[in-house]
Design a protein around this motif. Structure first.
Motif, PDB file in Angstrom:
ATOM      1  N   VAL A   1       0.864  -1.155   0.071  1.00 35.60           N
ATOM      2  CA  VAL A   1       0.036   0.005  -0.159  1.00 35.60           C
ATOM      3  C   VAL A   1       0.948   1.212   0.095  1.00 35.60           C
ATOM      4  N   THR A   2       0.782   2.328  -0.984  1.00 40.30           N
ATOM      5  CA  THR A   2       1.482   3.281  -0.996  1.00 40.30           C
ATOM      6  C   THR A   2       0.656   4.493  -0.503  1.00 40.30           C
ATOM      7  N   PHE A   3       1.217   5.186   0.446  1.00 47.35           N
ATOM      8  CA  PHE A   3       0.558   6.489   1.019  1.00 47.35           C
ATOM      9  C   PHE A   3       1.714   7.674   0.479  1.00 47.35           C
ATOM     10  N   ILE A   4       1.104   8.778   0.655  1.00 46.41           N
ATOM     11  CA  ILE A   4       1.904  10.013   0.439  1.00 46.41           C
ATOM     12  C   ILE A   4       2.148  10.593   1.893  1.00 46.41           C
ATOM     13  N   ALA A   5       3.433  11.243   1.740  1.00 47.53           N
ATOM     14  CA  ALA A   5       4.018  11.885   2.915  1.00 47.53           C
ATOM     15  C   ALA A   5       4.827  13.176   2.498  1.00 47.53           C
ATOM     16  N   LYS A   6       4.778  14.277   3.524  1.00 53.61           N
ATOM     17  CA  LYS A   6       5.473  15.320   3.154  1.00 53.61           C
ATOM     18  C   LYS A   6       7.091  15.227   2.904  1.00 53.61           C
ATOM     19  N   ALA A   7       7.375  16.122   1.966  1.00 54.17           N
ATOM     20  CA  ALA A   7       8.749  15.619   1.491  1.00 54.17           C
ATOM     21  C   ALA A   7       9.901  16.017   2.520  1.00 54.17           C
ATOM     22  N   GLU A   8       9.250  16.790   3.607  1.00 52.37           N
ATOM     23  CA  GLU A   8      10.528  17.074   4.581  1.00 52.37           C
ATOM     24  C   GLU A   8      10.997  15.758   5.005  1.00 52.37           C
ATOM     25  N   TYR A   9      10.176  14.779   5.048  1.00 48.60           N
ATOM     26  CA  TYR A   9      10.448  13.478   5.544  1.00 48.60           C
ATOM     27  C   TYR A   9      11.612  12.874   4.795  1.00 48.60           C
ATOM     28  N   PHE A  10      11.846  13.225   3.397  1.00 47.83           N
ATOM     29  CA  PHE A  10      13.134  12.748   2.664  1.00 47.83           C
ATOM     30  C   PHE A  10      14.084  13.560   2.617  1.00 47.83           C
ATOM     31  N   THR A  11      13.908  14.839   3.132  1.00 46.57           N
ATOM     32  CA  THR A  11      15.262  15.660   2.535  1.00 46.57           C
ATOM     33  C   THR A  11      15.868  16.123   3.624  1.00 46.57           C
ATOM     34  N   THR A  12      15.678  15.676   4.945  1.00 44.64           N
ATOM     35  CA  THR A  12      16.350  16.042   6.061  1.00 44.64           C
ATOM     36  C   THR A  12      17.938  15.729   5.973  1.00 44.64           C
ATOM     37  N   PRO A  13      18.615  16.735   6.227  1.00 45.80           N
ATOM     38  CA  PRO A  13      20.317  16.212   6.110  1.00 45.80           C
ATOM     39  C   PRO A  13      20.615  15.374   7.336  1.00 45.80           C
ATOM     40  N   GLY A  14      21.669  15.054   6.947  1.00 49.40           N
ATOM     41  CA  GLY A  14      22.489  14.182   8.330  1.00 49.40           C
ATOM     42  C   GLY A  14      22.016  12.772   8.231  1.00 49.40           C
ATOM     43  N   VAL A  15      22.936  12.014   9.095  1.00 48.35           N
ATOM     44  CA  VAL A  15      22.437  10.680   9.146  1.00 48.35           C
ATOM     45  C   VAL A  15      21.028  10.341   9.584  1.00 48.35           C
TER      46      VAL A  15
END
Length: 279
Positions: free
Chosen positions: A57-71
Motif C-alpha cells: 500500500v502506498t501512502f503519501i508523506a510530506k517531502a521534508e521526511y525525505f530531505t532532512t540532512p544528516g544521518v
C-alpha cells in the motif's frame, strides 16, 4: 524488495506486539488498482493497515521526511521509502493537493493500492471530520479505480499526544466493500460531483468506524482549538499579571500604612514626652 524487508521488520513486530484485529480483508482485491480511503486517528495508521495486508500500500508523506540532512535524515528517508511512503512537495501554486493527486494516479496506473486519508489530517479529538473533495474523488474519477472505505479503530489510544511509551492494546481495522464511481467518469472537475463522491465515502467510513461525524474540516477544528488554547494562555497570563500587580499594590499600600503609623507614633511621642533638662 525494500518494502518487503521493511514489512517484515516493522509489520511483523507490530502484529505480534499489538495483535490488531481485522474485518473485511476479503474486500481488498488480490490484484489490480484500488484506493484505500481511511479515517485518520494516529500516525501509526499508515503502519497498521499495510501490516495486515498481503499487498503493498502506498501512502503519501510530506517531502521534508525525505530531505532532512544528516544521518538521522537519511535513516528517516530510508524508513519512509521502505514502508511505501511517497514524498509530496508542498511548494508551488497549488501545493500538496496537486502533487498528491498526481502521485495517486501514478500508483494506480501501475495497478497498485493507493492509501489516502480524505480528512486531510489526523482527527484532533477522535471524531470523524468532513472529507476534502479534491484528492480522493479526483484520483478515483481520473483512474476509475474502486474506492474501499477503511476504518481504523482505537489507534489513537495506543500513543496519545505527549505519551512516549505506547500502550499495548489491540487496535482494529474494518474494511468495507468497494465503492464504484464509474458513473461519474470524466467528471473529476465538477465540484458538485467531487463533493457527492467524497460524502458517500465518508458516510461508509462513519458506518464502519462508529465515530461521531462533524460537518467541518479537521484542519478548521485544529485552528479553532489552537486559537482557543492561545486565547486561554493569554487570558491566564493576563490574570497572573493582574494578580501580581494587585499583590504589589497591596504590599506597597501595607508598607505605606506601616510607615505612616510609625511616623504618627514618633510624632505622638514627641508631643507627649517630658522635656529634657540639663544636669
Amino acid at each position: 524488495m525494500l518494502y518487503g524487508a521493511m514489512k517484515v521488520a516493522v509489520g511483523g513486530p507490530l502484529k505480534v506486539a499489538f495483535r490488531p484485529w481485522v474485518e473485511g480483508l476479503e474486500n481488498v482485491p488480490a490484484e489490480g488498482a484500488a484506493i484505500l480511503a481511511s479515517n485518520h486517528l494516529s500516525f501509526s495508521d499508515s503502519f497498521f493497515l499495510p501490516a495486515v495486508l498481503d499487498r503493498k500500500v502506498t501512502f503519501i508523506a510530506k517531502a521534508e521526511y525525505f530531505t532532512t540532512p544528516g544521518v538521522k535524515g537519511r535513516l528517516t528517508a530510508a524508513f519512509f521509502k521502505g514502508v511505501g511512503q511517497l514524498p509530496v512537495d508542498r511548494s508551488g501554486a497549488r501545493g500538496a493537493g496537486e502533487a498528491a493527486i498526481k502521485s495517486g494516479i501514478e500508483v494506480l496506473e501501475r495497478g497498485e493500492l493507493f492509501g489516502i486519508y480524505p480528512e486531510g489530517t489526523r482527527s484532533p479529538d477522535g471524531r470523524l471530520y468532513r472529507g476534502k473533495p479534491g484528492g480522493l474523488a479526483r484520483v478515483a474519477l481520473a483512474t476509475g479505480a474502486p474506492v474501499i472505505p477503511v476504518a481504523m479503530i482505537d489507534t489513537e489510544k495506543i500513543q496519545p499526544p505527549g505519551k512516549v511509551v505506547p500502550k499495548l492494546m489491540r487496535p482494529g481495522i474494518r474494511i468495507g466493500k468497494p465503492l464504484d464511481f464509474s458513473r461519474y467518469q470524466g467528471m473529476e472537475h465538477d465540484r458538485f460531483v467531487l463533493r457527492a463522491v467524497t460524502d458517500e465515502v465518508m458516510y461508509e467510513i462513519m458506518k464502519l468506524s462508529g465515530q461521531e461525524y462533524v460537518d467541518m474540516y479537521a484542519t478548521a477544528m485544529k485552528r479553532q482549538l489552537a486559537e482557543a488554547a492561545k486565547a486561554e494562555k493569554e487570558a491566564d497570563k493576563a490574570a497572573r499579571a493582574a494578580l501580581a500587580r494587585a499583590e504589589k499594590e497591596q504590599a506597597e499600600k501595607e508598607k505605606a500604612e506601616k510607615e505612616r503609623a510609625g511616623q504618627a507614633g514618633a510624632d505622638e511621642d514627641g508631643q507627649t514626652g517630658e522635656p529634657r533638662t540639663e544636669p
